[in-house]
Design a protein around this motif. Structure first.
Motif, PDB file in Angstrom:
ATOM      1  N   LEU A   1      45.288  48.089  30.613  1.00 15.21           N
ATOM      2  CA  LEU A   1      44.454  46.916  30.859  1.00 15.21           C
ATOM      3  C   LEU A   1      45.259  45.817  31.544  1.00 15.21           C
ATOM      4  O   LEU A   1      44.763  45.139  32.454  1.00 15.21           O
ATOM      5  CB  LEU A   1      43.871  46.416  29.546  1.00 15.21           C
ATOM      6  N   ALA A   2      46.501  45.633  31.117  1.00 17.65           N
ATOM      7  CA  ALA A   2      47.349  44.601  31.718  1.00 17.65           C
ATOM      8  C   ALA A   2      47.583  44.875  33.199  1.00 17.65           C
ATOM      9  O   ALA A   2      47.553  43.954  34.027  1.00 17.65           O
ATOM     10  CB  ALA A   2      48.676  44.525  30.968  1.00 17.65           C
ATOM     11  N   ASP A   3      47.819  46.150  33.548  1.00 14.10           N
ATOM     12  CA  ASP A   3      48.039  46.493  34.956  1.00 14.10           C
ATOM     13  C   ASP A   3      46.780  46.254  35.785  1.00 14.10           C
ATOM     14  O   ASP A   3      46.838  45.727  36.907  1.00 14.10           O
ATOM     15  CB  ASP A   3      48.473  47.954  35.086  1.00 14.10           C
ATOM     16  N   VAL A   4      45.644  46.652  35.267  1.00 15.91           N
ATOM     17  CA  VAL A   4      44.384  46.465  36.002  1.00 15.91           C
ATOM     18  C   VAL A   4      44.090  44.978  36.170  1.00 15.91           C
ATOM     19  O   VAL A   4      43.726  44.523  37.271  1.00 15.91           O
ATOM     20  CB  VAL A   4      43.226  47.176  35.279  1.00 15.91           C
ATOM     21  N   ASN A   5      44.242  44.207  35.123  1.00 17.12           N
ATOM     22  CA  ASN A   5      43.954  42.775  35.219  1.00 17.12           C
ATOM     23  C   ASN A   5      44.956  42.045  36.099  1.00 17.12           C
ATOM     24  O   ASN A   5      44.628  41.018  36.707  1.00 17.12           O
ATOM     25  CB  ASN A   5      43.903  42.153  33.828  1.00 17.12           C
ATOM     26  N   LEU A   6      46.178  42.551  36.169  1.00 19.73           N
ATOM     27  CA  LEU A   6      47.160  41.957  37.071  1.00 19.73           C
ATOM     28  C   LEU A   6      46.678  42.049  38.515  1.00 19.73           C
ATOM     29  O   LEU A   6      46.793  41.099  39.295  1.00 19.73           O
ATOM     30  CB  LEU A   6      48.508  42.653  36.898  1.00 19.73           C
ATOM     31  N   ILE A   7      46.126  43.207  38.892  1.00 20.16           N
ATOM     32  CA  ILE A   7      45.591  43.376  40.248  1.00 20.16           C
ATOM     33  C   ILE A   7      44.414  42.442  40.468  1.00 20.16           C
ATOM     34  O   ILE A   7      44.309  41.758  41.491  1.00 20.16           O
ATOM     35  CB  ILE A   7      45.156  44.835  40.477  1.00 20.16           C
ATOM     36  N   ARG A   8      43.503  42.401  39.509  1.00 19.04           N
ATOM     37  CA  ARG A   8      42.319  41.551  39.637  1.00 19.04           C
ATOM     38  C   ARG A   8      42.707  40.079  39.776  1.00 19.04           C
ATOM     39  O   ARG A   8      42.101  39.336  40.560  1.00 19.04           O
ATOM     40  CB  ARG A   8      41.417  41.728  38.411  1.00 19.04           C
ATOM     41  N   ALA A   9      43.709  39.651  39.037  1.00 23.32           N
ATOM     42  CA  ALA A   9      44.104  38.242  39.054  1.00 23.32           C
ATOM     43  C   ALA A   9      44.876  37.868  40.307  1.00 23.32           C
ATOM     44  O   ALA A   9      44.968  36.684  40.651  1.00 23.32           O
ATOM     45  CB  ALA A   9      44.945  37.938  37.820  1.00 23.32           C
ATOM     46  N   ALA A  10      45.418  38.854  41.003  1.00 27.46           N
ATOM     47  CA  ALA A  10      46.282  38.569  42.147  1.00 27.46           C
ATOM     48  C   ALA A  10      45.522  38.071  43.363  1.00 27.46           C
ATOM     49  O   ALA A  10      46.086  37.410  44.233  1.00 27.46           O
ATOM     50  CB  ALA A  10      47.079  39.823  42.519  1.00 27.46           C
TER      51      ALA A  10
END
Length: 556
Positions: free
Chosen positions: A467-476
């Motif tokens: 989840l952290a990896d996916v949200n990192l992309i979304r937040a970028a």
């Protein structure tokens, strides 16, 4: 005096190799052939190894195999006159394709030619005294492994061959997977970090290794009822993903669509890409393929338009809608759509201000008004308004992209299906098809994060890290998509679709996630043997003097 063209250097002129290499075309006298410098000879050996990539990544080769066979793209017989092509695109989408499919044959030929050229370079370079020769050998050998990896993924076979004169050994399954892996591992120490994204670097091989390990379960046992993802393979996916993420030379782009802009060669999200900067080498097919024949994105060129090719399926569109309902995904996820034209109907705009919208295009389309082959002008500016199907001899029918698209007469009309303009339409393309500038991503950083997330989920159900990896992309991204609050394999599959649509990974993803035997718009086939394509009949016929050498895949 008779003159000859050194073919490898001719191909070199169409390439890009940057940094320490500047490949040039040279026409040489026979008497001067032996006068090549070591650098010229080395460059000439390496150039052909990369030269097939732009053609491989055209709309009717690798793109067709990886996208039109899936739930992302569908290409009907437009208006009963366009893109019929003896039903090959319908068959590809419905999984009824045969061993005579011309696009699969072309893809096969390009991959095997790439392997052949790599072998030639590997054989010639060891005697070259240029300081780059060792790196070039590693690149050629790595590219041989990459072409074989695509053959393994698409057709289930690998060609093992060490010299131009030898007969290839054909490997399948575990042997094929191990061979490709061993080759990547062998070349990694000798590759550079500074010559990408158009050449194979350490980062490029790390990304390809991560992808290879991630799909190892599929390659070992293609027709398994369920795939066994070994923990040690998933550890390797994480290891090589970490190498890229921690390298310090790659970063996620704030503007999602800048990754696919015409001037994207220096975009730091690209890890390995098809370099299209050289004008004679590039093509614009991925931009023009989906657009309407009445969309003309360039005021400078009255002949540069779309072709009314594939649209996205309603099934794929609905994954976006369902994810964000009741909100419109266009205002919620920056990857879905980017509005560049804030133009009311019947406007007059300067050429420099006319920039097409990007992403998934829906509804009434606006653009340059073209009459008798010329754009309507307002003094020095250009008239912009509602588009009609003028090029299709339907001047009163508006270009309104609809969600519905299928193989019925109504569903196959010119405006059916939401369209995709992900790759920027090249500002140099006089025809809409030529002179592409967009480096086509093969491995990019967002995919690396998603591969790492998947590996953690598959190994230990580490949903928090995924989840952290996916949200990192979304937040970028600028105007980021809202953070997700949970993660599962199904959600990750959906997220890969959102991030990587139209990037030629969908078929591979669908097979790995167990989705390829599913049903979607106009496709109901559930045969697991269609997880790989048929070996082209021409290849089997060409090897007929060696009985049992090249055996057709099951069900074809």
């Amino acid at each position: 005096m008779k003159k000859i063209l050194i073919s490898s250097l001719a191909l070199a002129s169409l390439l890009f190799l940057n940094s320490c290499t500047d490949l040039k075309e040279q026409v040489l006298d026979e008497s001067s052939v032996t006068g090549l410098t070591d650098k010229q000879a080395a460059d000439g050996n390496l150039a052909p190894v990369y030269a097939q990539l732009p053609t491989l990544f055209t709309h009717t080769n690798y793109f067709a195999a990886q996208e039109i066979s899936t739930d992302e793209a569908i290409l009907p017989y437009r208006g009963g006159t366009d893109w019929g092509d003896n039903g090959i695109y319908i068959a590809l989408h419905q999984h009824t394709h045969t061993s005579t499919d011309p696009n699969l044959r072309s893809t096969w030929l390009l991959l095997t030619q790439g392997i052949s050229r790599a072998i030639t370079a590997i054989s010639a370079l060891p005697t070259n005294n240029d300081p780059n020769a060792k790196v070039y050998i590693a690149e050629a050998r790595g590219m041989r492994a990459y072409y074989n990896m695509l053959l393994l993924d698409l057709f289930g076979v690998v060609f093992k061959k060490e010299s131009p004169q030898a007969i290839s050994e054909i490997l399948r399954g575990e042997q094929a997977y191990e061979y490709v892996k061993t080759e990547f591992l062998a070349v990694e120490p000798d590759l550079l970090t500074t010559v990408g994204p158009g050449r194979l670097t350490k980062g490029g091989v790390w990304g390809l290794l991560a992808r290879l390990y991630l799909n190892a379960a599929v390659y070992r046992d293609r027709y398994a009822t369920s795939f066994t993802f070994k923990p040690e393979d998933m550890d390797k996916v994480v290891e090589y993903s970490d190498k890229i993420i921690n390298a310090g030379q790659y970063q996620l782009s704030r503007d999602y669509f800048s990754v696919f802009n015409a001037e994207n060669h220096d975009n730091k999200e690209l890890v390995f890409a098809v370099d299209q900067r050289a004008e004679l080498n590039g093509h614009n097919r991925l931009a023009y393929f989906s657009l309407s024949g009445d969309q003309f994105p360039l005021p400078a060129f009255t002949g540069a338009n779309g072709t009314d090719g594939p649209g996205i399926t309603p099934d794929f569109y609905r994954t976006w809608v369902n994810a964000y309902a009741p909100k419109d995904p266009a205002g919620t996820d920056p990857r879905f759509y980017k509005q560049n034209m804030n133009i009311p109907a019947d406007s007059c705009v300067a050429a420099a201000d006319f920039v097409y919208n990007r992403g998934i295009l829906r509804g009434q389309q606006y653009g340059l008004i073209r009459v008798n082959g010329a754009f309507v002008r307002c003094g020095n500016n250009y008239k912009v308004g509602k588009l009609f199907n003028v090029t299709r001899n339907r001047p009163t029918t508006p270009v309104v992209f609809t969600e519905a698209i299928n193989y019925t007469v109504a569903g196959s009309d010119y405006s059916t299906g939401y369209r995709v303009l992900k790759y920027e339409f090249s500002p140099k393309s006089q025809s809409g098809r030529n002179l592409g500038d967009v480096d086509i991503p093969i491995v990019r950083l967002a995919d690396v994060y998603l591969m790492r997330a998947e590996a953690k989920l598959r190994k230990s159900n580490d949903a928090a890290s995924a989840l952290a990896d996916v949200n990192l992309i979304r937040a970028a991204r600028t105007n980021p998509a809202p953070a997700l609050t949970s993660m599962s394999l199904d959600l990750l599959f959906r997220e890969r679709g959102f991030e990587l649509y139209w990037e030629m990974v969908r078929r591979t993803d669908m097979v790995r996630f167990g989705k390829y035997e599913g049903t979607w718009t106009e496709k109901t086939d559930t045969n697991p043997q269609k997880r790989i394509f048929p070996i082209p009949q021409t290849a089997i016929d060409g090897a007929s003097n060696l009985p049992g050498y090249l055996v057709q895949n099951p069900s074809y």
